[in-house]
Design an enzyme around this catalytic site. Structure first.
Site, PDB file in Angstrom:
ATOM      1  CD1 TRP A 178      -7.844   2.911  25.783  1.00 25.84           C
ATOM      2  CD2 TRP A 178      -8.459   4.571  26.790  1.00 25.84           C
ATOM      3  NE1 TRP A 178      -7.648   2.931  27.550  1.00 25.84           N
ATOM      4  CE2 TRP A 178      -7.806   3.763  28.061  1.00 25.84           C
ATOM      5  CE3 TRP A 178      -9.263   5.690  26.707  1.00 25.84           C
ATOM      6  CZ2 TRP A 178      -8.686   4.246  29.026  1.00 25.84           C
ATOM      7  CZ3 TRP A 178      -9.202   5.635  28.295  1.00 25.84           C
ATOM      8  CH2 TRP A 178      -9.631   5.564  28.668  1.00 25.84           C
ATOM      9  CG  ASN A 179      -5.794   8.852  27.764  1.00 23.09           C
ATOM     10  OD1 ASN A 179      -5.012   8.772  27.008  1.00 23.09           O
ATOM     11  ND2 ASN A 179      -5.418   9.993  28.918  1.00 23.09           N
ATOM     12  N   PRO A 203      -1.705   2.460  17.716  1.00 24.71           N
ATOM     13  CG  PRO A 203      -3.238   3.032  16.620  1.00 24.71           C
ATOM     14  CD  PRO A 203      -1.943   2.021  16.318  1.00 24.71           C
ATOM     15  CG  ASP A 204      -6.243   1.088  23.160  1.00 20.11           C
ATOM     16  OD1 ASP A 204      -5.276   0.505  24.302  1.00 20.11           O
ATOM     17  OD2 ASP A 204      -7.225   0.634  23.384  1.00 20.11           O
ATOM     18  CB  SER A 205      -7.337  -2.859  19.842  1.00 17.66           C
ATOM     19  OG  SER A 205      -6.618  -3.206  20.140  1.00 17.66           O
ATOM     20  CB  SER A 254      -0.994   1.133  32.933  1.00 16.38           C
ATOM     21  OG  SER A 254      -0.388  -0.029  32.088  1.00 16.38           O
ATOM     22  CD  GLU A 275       5.471  11.018  29.042  1.00 19.26           C
ATOM     23  OE1 GLU A 275       5.453  12.083  29.613  1.00 19.26           O
ATOM     24  OE2 GLU A 275       6.772  12.033  28.039  1.00 19.26           O
ATOM     25  CG  LEU A 276       4.889   5.452  33.057  1.00 21.29           C
ATOM     26  CD1 LEU A 276       5.570   4.338  33.678  1.00 21.29           C
ATOM     27  CD2 LEU A 276       4.315   4.474  31.224  1.00 21.29           C
ATOM     28  CB  CYS A 309      -1.525  10.910  31.865  1.00 20.48           C
ATOM     29  SG  CYS A 309      -2.221  12.414  30.960  1.00 20.48           S
TER      30      CYS A 309
HETATM   31  P1  NAD Z   1      -2.170   0.400  28.676  1.00 24.72           P
HETATM   32  O1  NAD Z   1      -0.956   0.435  29.464  1.00 24.72           O
HETATM   33  O2  NAD Z   1      -3.073  -0.972  28.999  1.00 24.72           O
HETATM   34  O3  NAD Z   1      -2.168   0.657  26.997  1.00 24.72           O
HETATM   35  C1  NAD Z   1      -1.438   1.774  26.183  1.00 24.72           C
HETATM   36  C2  NAD Z   1      -0.593   0.859  24.856  1.00 24.72           C
HETATM   37  O4  NAD Z   1       0.127  -0.094  25.092  1.00 24.72           O
HETATM   38  C3  NAD Z   1      -1.825   0.437  23.966  1.00 24.72           C
HETATM   39  O5  NAD Z   1      -1.858   0.618  23.092  1.00 24.72           O
HETATM   40  C4  NAD Z   1      -1.701  -1.141  24.548  1.00 24.72           C
HETATM   41  O6  NAD Z   1      -2.161  -2.098  23.010  1.00 24.72           O
HETATM   42  C5  NAD Z   1      -0.160  -1.033  24.561  1.00 24.72           C
HETATM   43  N1  NAD Z   1       0.269  -3.013  24.921  1.00 24.72           N
HETATM   44  C6  NAD Z   1      -0.066  -3.011  26.610  1.00 24.72           C
HETATM   45  N2  NAD Z   1       0.353  -3.966  26.443  1.00 24.72           N
HETATM   46  C7  NAD Z   1       1.720  -3.655  25.983  1.00 24.72           C
HETATM   47  C8  NAD Z   1       2.783  -4.651  26.243  1.00 24.72           C
HETATM   48  N3  NAD Z   1       3.430  -5.802  26.721  1.00 24.72           N
HETATM   49  N4  NAD Z   1       4.066  -4.314  25.414  1.00 24.72           N
HETATM   50  C9  NAD Z   1       3.623  -3.405  24.480  1.00 24.72           C
HETATM   51  N5  NAD Z   1       2.961  -2.536  24.584  1.00 24.72           N
HETATM   52  C10 NAD Z   1       1.250  -3.348  25.042  1.00 24.72           C
HETATM   53  O7  NAD Z   1      -2.499   2.037  29.653  1.00 24.72           O
HETATM   54  P2  NAD Z   1      -4.192   2.417  28.869  1.00 24.72           P
HETATM   55  O8  NAD Z   1      -4.846   1.529  30.348  1.00 24.72           O
HETATM   56  O9  NAD Z   1      -4.609   1.647  27.453  1.00 24.72           O
HETATM   57  O10 NAD Z   1      -3.865   3.481  29.248  1.00 24.72           O
HETATM   58  C11 NAD Z   1      -4.397   4.538  30.221  1.00 24.72           C
HETATM   59  C12 NAD Z   1      -3.608   4.467  30.635  1.00 24.72           C
HETATM   60  O11 NAD Z   1      -2.299   5.222  30.334  1.00 24.72           O
HETATM   61  C13 NAD Z   1      -3.258   5.163  32.727  1.00 24.72           C
HETATM   62  O12 NAD Z   1      -2.185   4.530  33.831  1.00 24.72           O
HETATM   63  C14 NAD Z   1      -2.641   6.517  31.924  1.00 24.72           C
HETATM   64  O13 NAD Z   1      -2.573   7.500  32.811  1.00 24.72           O
HETATM   65  C15 NAD Z   1      -1.384   6.675  31.258  1.00 24.72           C
HETATM   66  N6  NAD Z   1      -1.794   7.172  30.524  1.00 24.72           N
HETATM   67  C16 NAD Z   1      -0.555   7.909  30.315  1.00 24.72           C
HETATM   68  C17 NAD Z   1       0.004   9.310  29.859  1.00 24.72           C
HETATM   69  C18 NAD Z   1       1.173  10.300  30.028  1.00 24.72           C
HETATM   70  O14 NAD Z   1       1.734  11.658  29.495  1.00 24.72           O
HETATM   71  N7  NAD Z   1       1.787  10.464  31.261  1.00 24.72           N
HETATM   72  C19 NAD Z   1      -0.687   9.761  28.971  1.00 24.72           C
HETATM   73  C20 NAD Z   1      -2.157   8.650  28.952  1.00 24.72           C
HETATM   74  C21 NAD Z   1      -2.342   7.909  29.704  1.00 24.72           C
END
Ligand code: NAD
Length: 538
Positions: A178-179, A203-205, A254, A275-276, A309
């Site tokens: 979502w960010n 996408p994120d909800s 994440s 990409e984490l 990130c």
């Molecule tokens: P998150 O992992 O909770 O969610 C990200 C996406 O994954 C969402 O669309 C979510 O619905 C989906 N998801 C959740 N559980 C899942 C599963 N079991 N299987 C498949 N998909 C699933 O992350 P967040 O908290 O929404 O985002 C923040 C994190 O993302 C931070 O750690 C940040 O550093 C990272 N991030 C990394 C980058 C990069 O380019 N490295 C960019 C943006 C954000």
């Protein structure tokens, strides 16, 4: 399903003057919401309500996709991909360049929706349109270089001709956070469709509407409507259903979720890029221009309220400049304009949700309880918006504090002093992450040499993150637990292709010819190899 959304015009209505109408909230017209959500593949009859972080008011009802809907999205995408993969590279380049223009033309509408759904400052929303325009232009100009058939030397000169093709994987699943709702909806997927694939995107909800507007713009630019399917719902269910069908998965989110995605992809033997998260370090060396470093530090730590990130959460500052740097950084941070509104002018906007606010608050409270000092900020600001937290600088952070090694993903940065550069690099490399690093120094060559010792996928000299992120030819991604694979550049495109070698053999076959015995053939081959080595063949 309808794919029509009114072109142009404001999507979002603001509250006007809150003095005159304090009860009014930001809103999107219901017919605009209906036109956007019509793109979601959903027959479940379920929907989930969302709220704007700007003021907490209800925003939209998002139809949810069942497992069967996800499978249907893949059926449609597969059908569209067959025809799309046969289009010429030149045609795809034209569509990408049209997307570039469209995104720049419609930036106001895009920013309105991004701010409304995410609560970020408008200048941070503008960066999203900018990044997508850059992405579309980069692949629009270079696709032929990356996808053109390559020639490599065959085993025997002249007799063996070898071509290397890059053929699309098929349908790529894109799971995004979502960010940066517009950037993350499109940046990985643009490369996927450019390479001849179709996409099923989740996408994120919290930011589905922005992702739907992104999909709409792709169609308007000339990508076939069915090539880009959008499904909606909780990641654990819909994300899992996507990985069960996809030919490749691009995940951003994440590290914890990334591990689950990688495990499920491994089970199916499909590729994935991840990409984490990060706990990104900045080094301010003794020869840094302190004023420039302090200016860069505010963007490094507080862009997008730190929900980025590649945001810097740890700063290591040389003894010789520490006090001057801290003075300037704190002064600049305290001068930042804050606010959760649609308007330009705020340096920092809101966090996206109560969950984010809880995490940020917990990290700061834990640090303070264990002896850290707050040099700037440090508290929530409910007077500005429900999820607002001040840009915060901490000093005296120690390893037992949560904020020391855990990603906050919010506007909180810890300052550390160093005397010895090697020690600073070792501390910067501490922990399991390795996404982005930054070095401030007036000696560019020395900074670039130190950069090689930092275990991060990107390192920016005299800039925080934007120089690498906006240089689309430069691969971007994480080392260690910050990810696998790279977006951007040739790598960002070729991850969505299978490399296929086609060798054509002429005249001589691989076995005894012209009545040769096996023994004579072996002797002939041995002589040939010796000659080829003498001729300098690889
Ligand atoms: P998150 O992992 O909770 O969610 C990200 C996406 O994954 C969402 O669309 C979510 O619905 C989906 N998801 C959740 N559980 C899942 C599963 N079991 N299987 C498949 N998909 C699933 O992350 P967040 O908290 O929404 O985002 C923040 C994190 O993302 C931070 O750690 C940040 O550093 C990272 N991030 C990394 C980058 C990069 O380019 N490295 C960019 C943006 C954000």
């Amino acid at each position: 399903m309808s794919n029509s959304t009114p072109a142009g015009g404001p999507l979002v209505t603001g509250p006007g003057d809150p003095e005159l109408d304090p009860t009014a909230s930001y809103a999107i017209e219901p017919d605009e919401v209906a036109a956007l959500t019509a793109r979601i593949v959903s027959t479940s009859g379920e929907s989930v309500g969302t709220r704007s972080p700007l003021d907490g008011a209800p925003l939209a009802h998002i139809p949810q996709s069942s497992d069967a809907d996800v499978r249907e999205a893949f059926v449609r995408a597969r059908r569209a991909q067959v025809a799309w993969s046969r289009t010429s590279v030149e045609h795809r380049q034209q569509v990408l360049l049209r997307l570039h223009d469209l995104v720049l033309d419609r930036q106001e509408e895009i920013s309105d929706l991004v701010v409304l759904e995410s609560g970020k400052a408008r200048k941070d929303a503008f960066d999203e349109a900018l990044h997508i325009a850059l992405t579309a232009r980069y692949y629009g100009r270079t696709l032929h270089q990356h996808l053109g058939t390559g020639r490599v030397p065959g085993v025997f000169p002249v007799l063996t001709r070898v071509e290397v093709n890059h053929v699309p994987k098929g349908v790529v699943g894109i799971i995004s956070p979502w960010n940066y709702p517009f950037t993350m909806a499109l940046c990985d997927g643009i490369a996927a469709v450019a390479a001849g694939n179709a996409v099923v995107a989740k996408p994120d909800s919290q930011t589905t509407l922005t992702a739907l507007l992104a999909a709409q713009l792709l169609t308007e630019a000339g990508f076939p409507a069915d090539l880009w399917q959008v499904v909606a719902g909780p990641g654990s269910r819909v994300g899992g259903a996507i990985i069960a069908e996809a030919d490749y998965v691009s995940f951003t989110g994440s590290t914890a979720t990334g591990r689950k995605v990688a495990a499920q992809a491994a089970e199916r033997l499909i590729g994935c890029s991840l990409e984490l998260g990060g706990k990104n370090p900045m080094l301010v060396l003794r020869d840094a221009d302190v004023e420039k470093a302090a200016e860069g530090a505010t963007r490094a730590a507080f862009s997008n309220a730190g929900q980025l990130c590649v945001s810097i959460e740890r700063m290591f500052v040389a003894d010789q400049v520490y006090d001057r740097f801290v003075d300037r950084f704190v002064a600049r941070t305290e001068a930042m304009t804050l606010g959760a509104t649609l308007a330009w002018g705020n340096d920092m906007g809101s966090l996206i949700s109560q969950d984010q606010l809880d995490t940020v608050t917990a990290h700061v409270e834990d640090a303070v309880a264990k002896g850290a000092t707050v040099l700037a900020g440090g508290k929530a600001r409910p007077d500005l918006g429900p999820f607002y937290f001040e840009p915060t600088i901490l000093e005296g952070v120690t390893p037992e504090m949560t904020v020391f090694g855990n990603e906050t993903f919010g506007p909180v940065v810890s300052l550390y002093r160093f005397g010895d550069e090697s020690d600073a690099i070792a501390r910067a490399n501490d922990g399991e992450y390795g996404l982005n690093g930054s070095i401030y120094s007036q000696d560019g060559a020395r900074a670039r040499s130190l950069a090689r010792r930092i275990k991060c996928g990107t390192v920016n000299v005299n800039e925080a993150f934007a120089a690498t992120f906006a240089s689309l030819a430069a691969p971007m991604g994480g080392m260690r637990e910050s990810g696998m694979g790279r977006r951007q550049g040739a790598e960002g495109l070729l991850r969505y292709t299978e490399t296929q070698s086609v060798a054509t053999q002429r005249l001589m076959r691989f076995g005894p010819s012209f009545g040769m015995s096996d023994e004579a053939y072996a002797a002939f081959m041995t002589r040939s190899l010796r000659v080829l080595k003498k001729l300098g063949r690889a």
